[in-house]
Design a protein around this motif. Structure first.
Motif, PDB file in Angstrom:
ATOM      1  N   GLU A  96      76.103  11.452  15.890  1.00  0.00           N
ATOM      2  CA  GLU A  96      74.826  11.847  15.312  1.00  0.00           C
ATOM      3  C   GLU A  96      73.929  10.638  15.120  1.00  0.00           C
ATOM      4  O   GLU A  96      74.399   9.516  14.913  1.00  0.00           O
ATOM      5  N   LEU A  97      72.629  10.897  15.154  1.00  0.00           N
ATOM      6  CA  LEU A  97      71.666   9.843  14.904  1.00  0.00           C
ATOM      7  C   LEU A  97      71.708   9.438  13.434  1.00  0.00           C
ATOM      8  O   LEU A  97      71.714  10.298  12.551  1.00  0.00           O
ATOM      9  N   VAL A  98      71.725   8.128  13.197  1.00  0.00           N
ATOM     10  CA  VAL A  98      71.624   7.607  11.838  1.00  0.00           C
ATOM     11  C   VAL A  98      70.193   7.147  11.574  1.00  0.00           C
ATOM     12  O   VAL A  98      69.556   7.565  10.622  1.00  0.00           O
ATOM     13  N   ALA A  99      69.702   6.283  12.439  1.00  0.00           N
ATOM     14  CA  ALA A  99      68.346   5.759  12.279  1.00  0.00           C
ATOM     15  C   ALA A  99      67.888   5.166  13.599  1.00  0.00           C
ATOM     16  O   ALA A  99      68.705   4.666  14.372  1.00  0.00           O
ATOM     17  N   ALA A 100      66.597   5.220  13.827  1.00  0.00           N
ATOM     18  CA  ALA A 100      66.023   4.658  15.044  1.00  0.00           C
ATOM     19  C   ALA A 100      64.636   4.120  14.747  1.00  0.00           C
ATOM     20  O   ALA A 100      63.953   4.588  13.821  1.00  0.00           O
ATOM     21  N   MET A 101      64.252   3.130  15.545  1.00  0.00           N
ATOM     22  CA  MET A 101      62.936   2.528  15.379  1.00  0.00           C
ATOM     23  C   MET A 101      62.323   2.309  16.750  1.00  0.00           C
ATOM     24  O   MET A 101      62.977   1.780  17.656  1.00  0.00           O
ATOM     25  N   THR A 102      61.064   2.689  16.890  1.00  0.00           N
ATOM     26  CA  THR A 102      60.373   2.472  18.155  1.00  0.00           C
ATOM     27  C   THR A 102      59.797   1.064  18.196  1.00  0.00           C
ATOM     28  O   THR A 102      59.734   0.360  17.185  1.00  0.00           O
ATOM     29  N   SER A 103      59.328   0.691  19.364  1.00  0.00           N
ATOM     30  CA  SER A 103      58.694  -0.613  19.504  1.00  0.00           C
ATOM     31  C   SER A 103      57.417  -0.696  18.681  1.00  0.00           C
ATOM     32  O   SER A 103      56.962  -1.785  18.346  1.00  0.00           O
ATOM     33  N   GLY A 104      56.865   0.447  18.341  1.00  0.00           N
ATOM     34  CA  GLY A 104      55.684   0.482  17.478  1.00  0.00           C
ATOM     35  C   GLY A 104      56.025   0.580  16.010  1.00  0.00           C
ATOM     36  O   GLY A 104      55.149   0.799  15.175  1.00  0.00           O
ATOM     37  N   ASN A 157      62.912   6.818  12.222  1.00  0.00           N
ATOM     38  CA  ASN A 157      63.460   8.149  12.046  1.00  0.00           C
ATOM     39  C   ASN A 157      64.847   7.991  11.438  1.00  0.00           C
ATOM     40  O   ASN A 157      65.645   7.193  11.921  1.00  0.00           O
ATOM     41  N   TYR A 158      65.107   8.727  10.366  1.00  0.00           N
ATOM     42  CA  TYR A 158      66.388   8.639   9.672  1.00  0.00           C
ATOM     43  C   TYR A 158      67.034  10.007   9.563  1.00  0.00           C
ATOM     44  O   TYR A 158      66.354  11.029   9.394  1.00  0.00           O
ATOM     45  N   ALA A 159      68.351  10.024   9.590  1.00  0.00           N
ATOM     46  CA  ALA A 159      69.073  11.236   9.247  1.00  0.00           C
ATOM     47  C   ALA A 159      68.842  11.524   7.763  1.00  0.00           C
ATOM     48  O   ALA A 159      68.751  10.602   6.950  1.00  0.00           O
ATOM     49  N   ASP A 160      68.747  12.782   7.429  1.00  0.00           N
ATOM     50  CA  ASP A 160      68.500  13.148   6.027  1.00  0.00           C
ATOM     51  C   ASP A 160      69.579  12.578   5.109  1.00  0.00           C
ATOM     52  O   ASP A 160      69.295  12.195   3.973  1.00  0.00           O
ATOM     53  N   SER A 161      70.787  12.500   5.606  1.00  0.00           N
ATOM     54  CA  SER A 161      71.911  12.072   4.770  1.00  0.00           C
ATOM     55  C   SER A 161      71.850  10.598   4.386  1.00  0.00           C
ATOM     56  O   SER A 161      72.557  10.174   3.465  1.00  0.00           O
ATOM     57  N   VAL A 162      71.020   9.812   5.068  1.00  0.00           N
ATOM     58  CA  VAL A 162      70.970   8.378   4.778  1.00  0.00           C
ATOM     59  C   VAL A 162      69.619   7.936   4.234  1.00  0.00           C
ATOM     60  O   VAL A 162      69.461   6.767   3.863  1.00  0.00           O
ATOM     61  N   LYS A 163      68.664   8.825   4.183  1.00  0.00           N
ATOM     62  CA  LYS A 163      67.327   8.465   3.696  1.00  0.00           C
ATOM     63  C   LYS A 163      67.421   7.932   2.265  1.00  0.00           C
ATOM     64  O   LYS A 163      68.101   8.500   1.411  1.00  0.00           O
TER      65      LYS A 163
END
Length: 118
Positions: free
Chosen positions: A45-53, A57-63
């Motif tokens: 599952e996705l935990v967190a991601a960041m674009t070059s800009g 985006n975070y998983a609700d469980s880790v926000k």
């Protein structure tokens, strides 16, 4: 693209860890860097991601507990994990996505184990 992740380990509940992932090789065109995790018997599952800009985006469980950051000059992405819970126990995988005119490719790191004891 080669990804070298580090920073996993064993920590007690409430503790913190910082994961790092450095990208090398064909790094041009990287638009997203992030972290996924996979616990035993569960899907990745996705935990967190960041674009070059710098959009995140975070998983609700880790926000509110995890923070993703990125050093574009070093082609490195970090995941600061605070207030860790036993349910955060998983293998964490670094991910980058390269996008070009005719391709969109995901690359994965080797995975680093995070274990949170209660």
């Amino acid at each position: 693209v080669q990804l070298q992740a580090s920073g996993g380990g064993l920590v007690q509940a409430g503790g913190c860890l910082r994961l790092s992932c450095a990208a090398s090789g064909r790094i041009f065109g990287i638009v997203v860097m992030g972290w996924y995790r996979q616990a035993p018997g569960k899907q990745r599952e996705l935990v967190a991601a960041m674009t070059s800009g710098a959009s995140t985006n975070y998983a609700d469980s880790v926000k509110g507990r995890f923070t993703i950051s990125r050093d574009n000059a070093k082609n490195t992405v970090y995941l600061q994990m605070n207030s860790l819970k036993p349910e955060d126990t998983a293998v964490y995988y670094c991910n980058v996505r390269r996008v070009g005119a005719s391709y969109e490719t995901d690359y994965w790191g080797q995975g680093t184990q995070v274990t949170v004891s209660s």
